[in-house]
Structures are given as C-alpha cells and as structure tokens.
Design a protein around this motif. Sequence first.
Motif, PDB file in Angstrom:
ATOM      1  N   UNK A 125       0.842  -1.383   0.111  1.00 44.92           N
ATOM      2  CA  UNK A 125      -0.193   0.043  -0.327  1.00 44.92           C
ATOM      3  C   UNK A 125       1.091   1.198   0.093  1.00 44.92           C
ATOM      4  N   UNK A 126       0.380   2.368  -0.863  1.00 43.78           N
ATOM      5  CA  UNK A 126       1.219   3.562  -0.676  1.00 43.78           C
ATOM      6  C   UNK A 126       1.085   4.088   0.979  1.00 43.78           C
ATOM      7  N   UNK A 127       1.795   4.690   1.336  1.00 47.28           N
ATOM      8  CA  UNK A 127       2.022   5.819   2.422  1.00 47.28           C
ATOM      9  C   UNK A 127       0.867   5.897   3.127  1.00 47.28           C
ATOM     10  N   UNK A 128       0.695   6.891   2.080  1.00 52.73           N
ATOM     11  CA  UNK A 128      -0.907   7.314   2.530  1.00 52.73           C
ATOM     12  C   UNK A 128      -1.820   6.863   2.698  1.00 52.73           C
ATOM     13  N   UNK A 129      -2.358   5.592   1.855  1.00 56.22           N
ATOM     14  CA  UNK A 129      -3.555   5.152   1.735  1.00 56.22           C
ATOM     15  C   UNK A 129      -3.061   4.528   3.612  1.00 56.22           C
ATOM     16  N   UNK A 130      -2.406   4.258   3.568  1.00 64.20           N
ATOM     17  CA  UNK A 130      -2.173   3.282   4.826  1.00 64.20           C
ATOM     18  C   UNK A 130      -1.898   4.251   6.151  1.00 64.20           C
ATOM     19  N   UNK A 131      -1.164   5.154   6.466  1.00 59.10           N
ATOM     20  CA  UNK A 131      -2.229   6.017   7.051  1.00 59.10           C
ATOM     21  C   UNK A 131      -2.969   6.817   7.327  1.00 59.10           C
ATOM     22  N   UNK A 132      -4.829   6.715   6.051  1.00 53.62           N
ATOM     23  CA  UNK A 132      -5.877   6.690   6.394  1.00 53.62           C
ATOM     24  C   UNK A 132      -6.176   5.485   6.739  1.00 53.62           C
ATOM     25  N   UNK A 133      -6.300   4.694   6.879  1.00 51.62           N
ATOM     26  CA  UNK A 133      -6.296   3.159   7.297  1.00 51.62           C
ATOM     27  C   UNK A 133      -5.640   3.172   8.693  1.00 51.62           C
ATOM     28  N   UNK A 134      -5.230   3.555   9.283  1.00 53.76           N
ATOM     29  CA  UNK A 134      -4.496   3.272  10.435  1.00 53.76           C
ATOM     30  C   UNK A 134      -5.222   4.318  10.694  1.00 53.76           C
ATOM     31  N   UNK A 135      -5.157   5.710  10.434  1.00 54.01           N
ATOM     32  CA  UNK A 135      -5.700   7.085  11.623  1.00 54.01           C
ATOM     33  C   UNK A 135      -7.391   6.620  11.950  1.00 54.01           C
ATOM     34  N   UNK A 136      -8.302   6.338  10.676  1.00 57.20           N
ATOM     35  CA  UNK A 136      -9.083   5.276  11.054  1.00 57.20           C
ATOM     36  C   UNK A 136      -9.849   4.280  11.930  1.00 57.20           C
ATOM     37  N   UNK A 137      -9.000   3.246  11.495  1.00 53.68           N
ATOM     38  CA  UNK A 137      -9.004   2.864  13.517  1.00 53.68           C
ATOM     39  C   UNK A 137      -8.448   3.244  14.583  1.00 53.68           C
ATOM     40  N   UNK A 138      -7.583   3.926  14.536  1.00 52.18           N
ATOM     41  CA  UNK A 138      -7.070   4.455  15.888  1.00 52.18           C
ATOM     42  C   UNK A 138      -8.339   5.362  16.063  1.00 52.18           C
ATOM     43  N   UNK A 139      -8.899   6.546  15.292  1.00 54.42           N
ATOM     44  CA  UNK A 139     -10.185   7.352  15.807  1.00 54.42           C
ATOM     45  C   UNK A 139     -11.089   6.265  15.987  1.00 54.42           C
ATOM     46  N   UNK A 140     -11.150   5.055  15.402  1.00 54.94           N
ATOM     47  CA  UNK A 140     -13.093   4.589  15.513  1.00 54.94           C
ATOM     48  C   UNK A 140     -12.512   3.829  16.773  1.00 54.94           C
ATOM     49  N   UNK A 141     -11.420   3.263  17.377  1.00 56.99           N
ATOM     50  CA  UNK A 141     -11.100   2.563  18.848  1.00 56.99           C
ATOM     51  C   UNK A 141     -11.205   3.713  19.656  1.00 56.99           C
ATOM     52  N   UNK A 142     -10.868   4.782  19.746  1.00 58.77           N
ATOM     53  CA  UNK A 142     -10.933   6.222  20.900  1.00 58.77           C
ATOM     54  C   UNK A 142     -12.369   6.365  20.539  1.00 58.77           C
ATOM     55  N   UNK A 143     -12.629   6.628  19.726  1.00 58.27           N
ATOM     56  CA  UNK A 143     -14.276   7.122  20.019  1.00 58.27           C
ATOM     57  C   UNK A 143     -15.076   6.123  20.880  1.00 58.27           C
ATOM     58  N   UNK A 144     -15.635   4.563  20.209  1.00 59.25           N
ATOM     59  CA  UNK A 144     -15.291   4.050  20.935  1.00 59.25           C
ATOM     60  C   UNK A 144     -15.436   3.599  22.641  1.00 59.25           C
ATOM     61  N   UNK A 145     -14.066   3.501  22.748  1.00 58.62           N
ATOM     62  CA  UNK A 145     -13.345   3.442  23.991  1.00 58.62           C
ATOM     63  C   UNK A 145     -14.023   5.383  24.461  1.00 58.62           C
ATOM     64  N   UNK A 146     -14.366   5.878  24.630  1.00 59.36           N
ATOM     65  CA  UNK A 146     -15.327   7.441  24.928  1.00 59.36           C
ATOM     66  C   UNK A 146     -16.415   7.532  25.576  1.00 59.36           C
ATOM     67  N   UNK A 147     -17.059   5.927  23.991  1.00 59.59           N
ATOM     68  CA  UNK A 147     -18.406   6.300  24.603  1.00 59.59           C
ATOM     69  C   UNK A 147     -18.979   5.048  25.304  1.00 59.59           C
ATOM     70  N   UNK A 148     -18.232   4.098  25.186  1.00 59.41           N
ATOM     71  CA  UNK A 148     -17.740   2.491  26.397  1.00 59.41           C
ATOM     72  C   UNK A 148     -17.924   2.009  27.296  1.00 59.41           C
ATOM     73  N   UNK A 149     -16.462   3.109  27.880  1.00 59.96           N
ATOM     74  CA  UNK A 149     -16.037   2.722  29.044  1.00 59.96           C
ATOM     75  C   UNK A 149     -15.747   4.465  30.047  1.00 59.96           C
ATOM     76  N   UNK A 150     -15.370   5.270  28.936  1.00 57.76           N
ATOM     77  CA  UNK A 150     -15.610   6.492  29.956  1.00 57.76           C
ATOM     78  C   UNK A 150     -17.044   6.617  30.655  1.00 57.76           C
ATOM     79  N   UNK A 151     -18.098   6.955  29.986  1.00 58.35           N
ATOM     80  CA  UNK A 151     -19.577   6.948  31.232  1.00 58.35           C
ATOM     81  C   UNK A 151     -19.122   6.376  32.438  1.00 58.35           C
ATOM     82  N   UNK A 152     -18.399   5.361  32.280  1.00 60.61           N
ATOM     83  CA  UNK A 152     -18.548   4.000  32.990  1.00 60.61           C
ATOM     84  C   UNK A 152     -17.859   4.621  34.296  1.00 60.61           C
ATOM     85  N   UNK A 153     -16.960   4.833  34.042  1.00 60.65           N
ATOM     86  CA  UNK A 153     -15.861   5.275  34.759  1.00 60.65           C
ATOM     87  C   UNK A 153     -15.601   5.971  35.283  1.00 60.65           C
ATOM     88  N   UNK A 154     -16.573   7.379  34.723  1.00 61.12           N
ATOM     89  CA  UNK A 154     -17.384   8.414  35.081  1.00 61.12           C
ATOM     90  C   UNK A 154     -18.393   8.039  36.321  1.00 61.12           C
TER      91      UNK A 154
END
Length: 357
Positions: free
Chosen positions: A64-93
């Motif tokens: 894969x090109x470096x740009x496409x690989x970066x886009x895929x990894x960033x999308x995965x990272x942002x998705x994990x952050x959002x899911x963590x914020x929605x699922x874990x942060x309210x319980x911890x709070x």
Amino acid sequence: MFRLFERWYKRKFSDPDSAMLLIMLLVSSLLLLMWGGILMPAIVAAVIAYLLDWPVSKLAAMGLSRGLATILVMCGFVSVCILTFIGVVPVITQQSINLIKETPQIWAGGQDWLLHLPEHYPELVQLTHIQNMLDGVNVKIVAFAEKLLSASFSSLAGIGMLLIYLILVPLMVFFMLKDKTELVQNFTGLLPTERRLIKQVGTEMNTQIANYIRGKVTEIIIVGAVSAITFAFMDLRYALLLGVLVGFSVLIPYIGAAVVTIPVAIVALFQWGISPEFWYLMVAYGIIQALDGNVLVPILFSEAVSLHPIYIIIAVLFFGGLWGFWGVFFAIPLATLVKAVSSAWSGPKPADPVAQV
C-alpha cells in the motif's frame, strides 16, 4: 582545580562531534524549558505517531502507499478512541462519582476503627494521639477539597485547549505518519556537518522511544484489562475504575504499583472488612503485579537498555518534577538518553588507536 577541569574538557570535547552533541542537547533542553507548554500538542502528536508508525510501516511493506496506509490506520485509531469514549468513559465517570459520594462513609469507618485501637492495644496506642492525628488529617482534607474545587472551576478555561488538541493533534499525527521520510530529511538538513555522535545517539534513541511507547501502551492495556476483569469476577465495587488506575500505575515504575495498592485495599476493606474475600483479592492483585513485573515487562521491553532501579526512580522524580505527566511518561527513555550520551562521550574517538584496531 582549573587545570583538572581543563584536561577533562579537552578529553571529552576536543572532538567537534562531541561539542556539537553538547550544543544540540543544550538547545533542545532550552527549547523544552521555555516553550514546552506551547509545543505540548506537537509532543502529544509525536507520541501517537510513534505508536502508529509500526502498523503504517507494515501496511506500506505489503504494497500500500504510505498515504493510504496512514488513512486506514488513522481511521482505525480514531474509531477505537470513539468506541472507548462512548463505552468506557461513562462507566468510569459514574463509578468515580459514586466513589466520591461514599468517600465520607469510608473515612468515617476508618476513623471509627482507629479510635477503637486504644481499647485493643492500650499499651501501644493512646486515644489523644489518635485524635490529634485525625484532626490534622481532617484539616488537610478540607484544604485539599478547597483546592480541588477551585481547580475544577479554573479548568473550564481548558475546554478551548481541549478543542485544539482534538483538531490539531490528529492533523499533525496524520502528516507525521504520511510525510515521515520528508520530515526526517528536513530535520537532518538542519543539523551541523559534525554529527557523528548526534546520529549515533539519535538512532539509538529513536529505536528506544518507539519500542518504549508501544510497549508501555500495550502494558497499560493488558494490566488494566486483566485487573478490571479480575476485580469484576471477584465482585469488587468500582472494578472498572480501579482497573484503569492499576493500568495507568505502570507509567510510574515501582512507585505507581505501591500507590495504587492503597485505593484497591481501602475499597476492598470497606466492602468486606478483614475477611477471606479481602485476602483473596489482595493475593490476586499481588499475582497480577508479579506477572507484570516478571513476565510482561521483560517480554515487552526485551530490547530496552537495562537500567538500575535506583536510576529509574531518580529519573521519574527528576523529569516528573520538570515536566509533570510527560516527564514521568518519558522518564525511562530520558534516562536511557543520558546513558547513551554518556557512552558516546566515553567511547573512543575515530582517530584513536583503539578505534582503529
């Protein structure tokens, strides 16, 4: 004394590469001390970029090109952050709020236990001493609560800074990953020509920091998840909150594990008292800490330079006092940097007979 210092200086810095390394370290330290707060979003972005560079490089190696690989990894990272914020942060709070509400009851139970100590051990403990100690602790608790309340109001101004982090940091991470080669070449072009030792130390530290960030994040996730699951399985209250605290405690070697034991033990003691359940939990917690220190850490940080525990503790205290959380986070890499610089200055010069053999 002056001649002794002069001989030491000529021995260490007669080589232009050594002098340039010293200048580089001084300039970098001065920049961090003067503008560390302003540059903090860039530092955070660099940490995340180090974390995500490995999957981006692996995808690029697959074709894969470096740009496409970066886009895929960033999308995965942002998705994990959002899911963590929605699922874990309210319980911890919510668990944090409940724990704060029950803190007066826990403290009252602790005071009652302390006040009854003279009845059981009259020769060792006197009631007046216990009362004086509790009065002093209560005064400090009130003062701490006032500071915490004022800090919470002052932190409202940090909402704007949070928005900056949410917008600028992902953008900087994206460009750091996508244009890594170009950025490294631009930075290298700014370095002086006498950069043999700078390159030597930089290459070593680049590997060390990358391994450390990936290993430390992995350790936080594994230790936190295992602790939370163990606490929930044993029906300990605030299991997720305490599991997160145990996970983040690995950021501070040795000290973190000792400090986080206190809230775990207090919650368990308040819930069960001195009972078999309490001791089962403490044994399970001790096993987690032992496996972390003796199994997980050697596996994750097998490539790290070995440092004596006393050097690590000093590094945590020193750099944590300078730069707070990030000083603690990078205490081990910074201690490794000091060791790498010391080794570079102590090593043989290119013109030395030892180096030519």
